[in-house]
Scaffold this motif. Structure first.
Motif, mmCIF file in Angstrom:
data_model
loop_
_atom_site.group_PDB
_atom_site.id
_atom_site.type_symbol
_atom_site.label_atom_id
_atom_site.label_comp_id
_atom_site.label_asym_id
_atom_site.label_seq_id
_atom_site.Cartn_x
_atom_site.Cartn_y
_atom_site.Cartn_z
ATOM 1 N N GLU A 76 0.829 -1.209 0.000
ATOM 2 C CA GLU A 76 0.000 0.000 0.000
ATOM 3 C C GLU A 76 0.864 1.259 0.000
ATOM 4 O O GLU A 76 0.579 2.231 -0.700
ATOM 5 N N ARG A 77 1.919 1.269 0.798
ATOM 6 C CA ARG A 77 2.775 2.460 0.892
ATOM 7 C C ARG A 77 3.440 2.805 -0.432
ATOM 8 O O ARG A 77 3.589 3.980 -0.768
ATOM 9 N N LEU A 78 3.851 1.784 -1.178
ATOM 10 C CA LEU A 78 4.500 2.052 -2.464
ATOM 11 C C LEU A 78 3.487 2.434 -3.526
ATOM 12 O O LEU A 78 3.814 3.151 -4.468
ATOM 13 N N GLY A 79 2.264 1.965 -3.390
ATOM 14 C CA GLY A 79 1.173 2.383 -4.266
ATOM 15 C C GLY A 79 1.322 2.012 -5.725
ATOM 16 O O GLY A 79 0.774 2.700 -6.596
ATOM 17 N N LEU A 80 2.037 0.952 -6.011
ATOM 18 C CA LEU A 80 2.202 0.543 -7.408
ATOM 19 C C LEU A 80 0.937 -0.135 -7.921
ATOM 20 O O LEU A 80 0.274 -0.861 -7.181
ATOM 21 N N PRO A 81 0.610 0.061 -9.195
ATOM 22 C CA PRO A 81 -0.582 -0.564 -9.773
ATOM 23 C C PRO A 81 -0.318 -2.025 -10.156
ATOM 24 O O PRO A 81 -0.573 -2.447 -11.288
ATOM 25 N N LEU A 82 0.226 -2.774 -9.207
ATOM 26 C CA LEU A 82 0.575 -4.177 -9.431
ATOM 27 C C LEU A 82 -0.007 -5.004 -8.292
ATOM 28 O O LEU A 82 -0.105 -4.534 -7.154
ATOM 29 N N ASP A 83 -0.333 -6.241 -8.586
ATOM 30 C CA ASP A 83 -0.855 -7.151 -7.577
ATOM 31 C C ASP A 83 0.175 -7.350 -6.461
ATOM 32 O O ASP A 83 1.381 -7.332 -6.712
ATOM 33 N N ALA A 84 -0.303 -7.568 -5.256
ATOM 34 C CA ALA A 84 0.591 -7.763 -4.103
ATOM 35 C C ALA A 84 1.492 -8.982 -4.263
ATOM 36 O O ALA A 84 2.575 -9.038 -3.675
#
Length: 166
Positions: free
Chosen positions: A73-81
């Motif tokens: 969440e903190r990095l906020g990348l539009p990629l699956d966890a």
């Protein structure tokens, strides 16, 4: 020197390289790519951290720092966890836009957890099977060496890209 101390030292060397490479770079430089299909410093560092986090959490049977400590969440990348960057397309590589503080924050958190785990590793435990999807099955020792090798290669690639961009 114990095996666990040797493994901690190897990961400490990767950490030193990453701090030397990433420290002080601006977001634009971290995201820059020497070619349209090349990897950026940000992607290389994020990817090697994801692989280390994923593989060692699996081997150590603990939750990844990425999810357990909220880094996804903190990095906020539009990629699956669950995404580690393996087989990313050029477009996916371009999605990894992170600051030096974000990259090193996540890496250092993973490094801390890695060291905690590695301190529990014994010589006898190195033969434990951690992945049966391969033939032969992967032992803990093989997995630990594989992760160090992968991290060292990607850290070196990030240093090379930094040199190209200088």
């Amino acid at each position: 020197m114990k095996t666990s101390e040797l493994l901690v030292d190897a990961h400490g060397r990767v950490q030193e390289v990453l701090h030397d490479v990433v420290g002080g770079l601006d977001d634009k430089t971290l995201a820059a790519r020497p070619g349209p299909k090349a990897n950026s410093i940000a992607w290389l560092v994020w990817h090697l951290t994801r692989v280390q986090d994923d593989h060692l959490a699996d081997a150590g049977e603990y939750e990844q720092v990425y999810t357990a400590d909220g880094w996804h969440e903190r990095l906020g990348l539009p990629l699956d966890a669950a995404d580690t960057g393996y087989a990313h397309t050029a477009e996916q590589v371009g999605l990894v836009q992170l600051s030096a503080n974000q990259l090193l924050g996540y890496y250092d958190a993973v490094h801390t957890r890695t060291v905690e785990f590695l301190k529990t590793v014994t010589d006898e435990g190195l033969d434990r099977i951690v992945d049966r999807r391969w033939n032969p099955p992967v032992t803990l020792g093989v997995r630990l060496v594989s992760v160090i090798d992968d991290c060292a290669q990607h850290a070196g690639q990030a240093a090379y890209v930094k040199g190209l961009l200088s």
